[in-house]
Motif scaffolding. Structure first.
Motif, PDB file in Angstrom:
ATOM      1  N   GLU A 140       0.825  -1.212   0.000  1.00 16.44           N
ATOM      2  CA  GLU A 140       0.000   0.000   0.000  1.00 16.44           C
ATOM      3  C   GLU A 140       0.856   1.257   0.000  1.00 16.44           C
ATOM      4  O   GLU A 140       0.562   2.238  -0.681  1.00 16.44           O
ATOM      5  N   ALA A 141       1.939   1.228   0.783  1.00  8.15           N
ATOM      6  CA  ALA A 141       2.797   2.412   0.904  1.00  8.15           C
ATOM      7  C   ALA A 141       3.521   2.741  -0.395  1.00  8.15           C
ATOM      8  O   ALA A 141       3.811   3.912  -0.678  1.00  8.15           O
ATOM      9  N   LEU A 142       3.815   1.713  -1.196  1.00  8.04           N
ATOM     10  CA  LEU A 142       4.552   1.935  -2.452  1.00  8.04           C
ATOM     11  C   LEU A 142       3.630   2.092  -3.656  1.00  8.04           C
ATOM     12  O   LEU A 142       4.105   2.322  -4.768  1.00  8.04           O
ATOM     13  N   LYS A 143       2.336   1.985  -3.437  1.00  5.64           N
ATOM     14  CA  LYS A 143       1.378   2.105  -4.543  1.00  5.64           C
ATOM     15  C   LYS A 143       1.530   3.464  -5.217  1.00  5.64           C
ATOM     16  O   LYS A 143       1.627   4.498  -4.567  1.00  5.64           O
ATOM     17  N   GLY A 144       1.562   3.458  -6.519  1.00  5.99           N
ATOM     18  CA  GLY A 144       1.695   4.709  -7.267  1.00  5.99           C
ATOM     19  C   GLY A 144       3.120   5.073  -7.623  1.00  5.99           C
ATOM     20  O   GLY A 144       3.349   5.947  -8.471  1.00  5.99           O
ATOM     21  N   GLU A 145       4.109   4.411  -6.990  1.00  2.00           N
ATOM     22  CA  GLU A 145       5.506   4.654  -7.347  1.00  2.00           C
ATOM     23  C   GLU A 145       5.840   3.920  -8.642  1.00  2.00           C
ATOM     24  O   GLU A 145       5.269   2.872  -8.943  1.00  2.00           O
ATOM     25  N   ARG A 146       6.767   4.467  -9.412  1.00  2.00           N
ATOM     26  CA  ARG A 146       7.203   3.803 -10.647  1.00  2.00           C
ATOM     27  C   ARG A 146       7.897   2.493 -10.288  1.00  2.00           C
ATOM     28  O   ARG A 146       8.927   2.506  -9.635  1.00  2.00           O
ATOM     29  N   ARG A 147       7.299   1.373 -10.693  1.00  2.00           N
ATOM     30  CA  ARG A 147       7.812   0.064 -10.276  1.00  2.00           C
ATOM     31  C   ARG A 147       9.241  -0.158 -10.734  1.00  2.00           C
ATOM     32  O   ARG A 147      10.056  -0.732  -9.997  1.00  2.00           O
ATOM     33  N   GLU A 148       9.588   0.301 -11.912  1.00  2.00           N
ATOM     34  CA  GLU A 148      10.935   0.076 -12.444  1.00  2.00           C
ATOM     35  C   GLU A 148      12.006   0.819 -11.650  1.00  2.00           C
ATOM     36  O   GLU A 148      13.198   0.498 -11.755  1.00  2.00           O
ATOM     37  N   SER A 149      11.598   1.792 -10.851  1.00  2.00           N
ATOM     38  CA  SER A 149      12.554   2.565 -10.060  1.00  2.00           C
ATOM     39  C   SER A 149      12.763   1.994  -8.666  1.00  2.00           C
ATOM     40  O   SER A 149      13.516   2.561  -7.863  1.00  2.00           O
ATOM     41  N   LEU A 150      12.104   0.873  -8.369  1.00  3.07           N
ATOM     42  CA  LEU A 150      12.198   0.254  -7.054  1.00  3.07           C
ATOM     43  C   LEU A 150      12.822  -1.129  -7.144  1.00  3.07           C
ATOM     44  O   LEU A 150      12.738  -1.794  -8.174  1.00  3.07           O
ATOM     45  N   GLU A 151      13.424  -1.562  -6.041  1.00  7.68           N
ATOM     46  CA  GLU A 151      13.883  -2.938  -5.891  1.00  7.68           C
ATOM     47  C   GLU A 151      13.189  -3.492  -4.644  1.00  7.68           C
ATOM     48  O   GLU A 151      13.444  -3.019  -3.539  1.00  7.68           O
ATOM     49  N   ILE A 152      12.318  -4.463  -4.848  1.00 12.57           N
ATOM     50  CA  ILE A 152      11.519  -5.013  -3.760  1.00 12.57           C
ATOM     51  C   ILE A 152      11.981  -6.438  -3.475  1.00 12.57           C
ATOM     52  O   ILE A 152      12.069  -7.266  -4.379  1.00 12.57           O
ATOM     53  N   PHE A 153      12.297  -6.701  -2.201  1.00 18.94           N
ATOM     54  CA  PHE A 153      12.770  -8.019  -1.777  1.00 18.94           C
ATOM     55  C   PHE A 153      11.761  -8.627  -0.802  1.00 18.94           C
ATOM     56  O   PHE A 153      11.242  -7.931   0.074  1.00 18.94           O
ATOM     57  N   THR A 154      11.504  -9.907  -0.913  1.00 16.58           N
ATOM     58  CA  THR A 154      10.743 -10.602   0.113  1.00 16.58           C
ATOM     59  C   THR A 154      11.316 -11.996   0.310  1.00 16.58           C
ATOM     60  O   THR A 154      12.295 -12.376  -0.348  1.00 16.58           O
TER      61      THR A 154
END
Length: 338
Positions: free
Chosen positions: A65-79
């Motif tokens: 929810e917190a990252l919604k709306g951010e450009r996905r290609e500009s993020l690195e998400i780890f889980t």
């Protein structure tokens, strides 16, 4: 913010990673969690670490929810995957194919993304053939649901075995996520040399030793109200290994060193782990946005060799270096519903 390659891979991440273990969905209300994520983004952090088990899946939801709306290609998400989630049934844990394949889909739904940049085995599963686990990871990578794979708290031998299978399966095994700080250096003797040889980078957690290295815990004084040491939801249990007077007294003696290099105690601790050339990034958590703003100032700091030596001298024999401690913390088997 400075950025580094994750090991020898082509993935570039922020050298400070924002992590939401013990905060989102647990210690921190959702509005405050979103404010912390916004502070991270404003500070140039692009890499975000979570896990399905954090707050029993709630942390992934809050981060999504917190990252919604951010450009996905500009993020690195780890889980990560391993620990029990949901009703904790007999296939709701471990690194068997069923749990891994179902867990990635559930994590993607909660994170509101089509893929994660890094999918990590949260622990080594002694009850599942490693070939089965790595084959499942390979299918996840080849399907586009994850770009890279990594592990957390694996021994050097386990990392080497996993890397060999990853080469056979042609998937990018790029990282290790261990605990590492001035006080907890168990990776230095075996995990770091093995990772350096294999091209893996460390994404280290708890660089501030659960807050102990901030200096806020003073021997003989009451615990600060609202601190991790008073958190009955899990924080107090995790921090107790450092809450000995002999450790806390040595930490207090680091304050003049931090002042000399114009850093806070927390900034000194984060900067210290980043001096290790096998460390690609340090994970920080926060319950308030200002903690993020302050701790990211450790990015790009180079500590002089004499400062590093003085830190070693001050801490002396309270530092834990035994590589066997990684294996001691490893689950002996899976917990399943009765």
């Amino acid at each position: 913010m400075d950025y580094r390659h994750l090991g020898r891979s082509g993935l570039v991440i922020s050298e400070i990673v924002y992590g939401n273990w013990l905060t989102h969905g647990s210690q921190v209300e959702n509005e405050a969690a979103r404010a912390c994520v916004r502070a991270a983004l404003d500070a140039g952090i692009t890499s975000f670490d979570t896990a399905d088990v954090y707050a029993n899946t709630a942390a992934e939801t809050v981060l999504g929810e917190a990252l919604k709306g951010e450009r996905r290609e500009s993020l690195e998400i780890f889980t990560k995957v391993y620990w029990p989630t949901g009703p904790k049934g007999h296939n709701d844990t471990g690194l068997g194919r069923k749990h891994v394949m179902e867990s990635i889909d559930a994590s993607l739904r909660r994170l509101q993304t089509d893929y994660v940049d890094l999918y990590q085995a949260h622990r080594f599963d002694v009850t599942t053939p490693l070939e089965e686990t790595m084959s499942a990871f390979a299918d996840i990578v080849h399907s586009g649901k994850a770009h890279y794979i990594g592990v957390s708290e694996w021994t050097a031998d386990q990392i080497r075995a996993g890397a060999a299978l990853a080469r056979e399966l042609r998937i990018p095994f790029v990282s290790s996520q261990p605990q590492y700080s001035m006080l907890w250096r168990v990776i230095e003797e075996e995990v770091v040399p093995t990772s350096r040889e294999l091209g893996l980078g460390q994404i280290v957690w708890s660089p501030i030793a659960q807050g102990v290295l901030t200096g806020k815990y003073v021997p003989g004084q009451p615990l600060p109200e609202g601190s991790r040491a008073t958190d009955e939801k899990g924080g107090a249990n995790m921090i107790k290994r450092f809450m000995r007077d002999e450790v806390l007294e040595r930490v207090q003696r680091l304050k003049p060193i931090a002042e000399e290099v114009d850093l806070s105690m927390a900034q000194l601790a984060v900067a210290w782990v980043l001096q290790n050339d096998n460390v690609s990034a340090a994970i920080i958590g926060a319950s308030r946005p200002e903690q993020v703003t302050e701790n990211v100032k450790a990015a790009g700091v180079t500590l002089p060799a004499e400062v590093m030596a003085r830190i070693d001298e001050v801490l002396g024999d309270v530092v834990e270096t035994d590589p066997a401690r990684t294996r001691e913390g490893m689950p002996r088997g899976r917990s399943v519903a009765s």
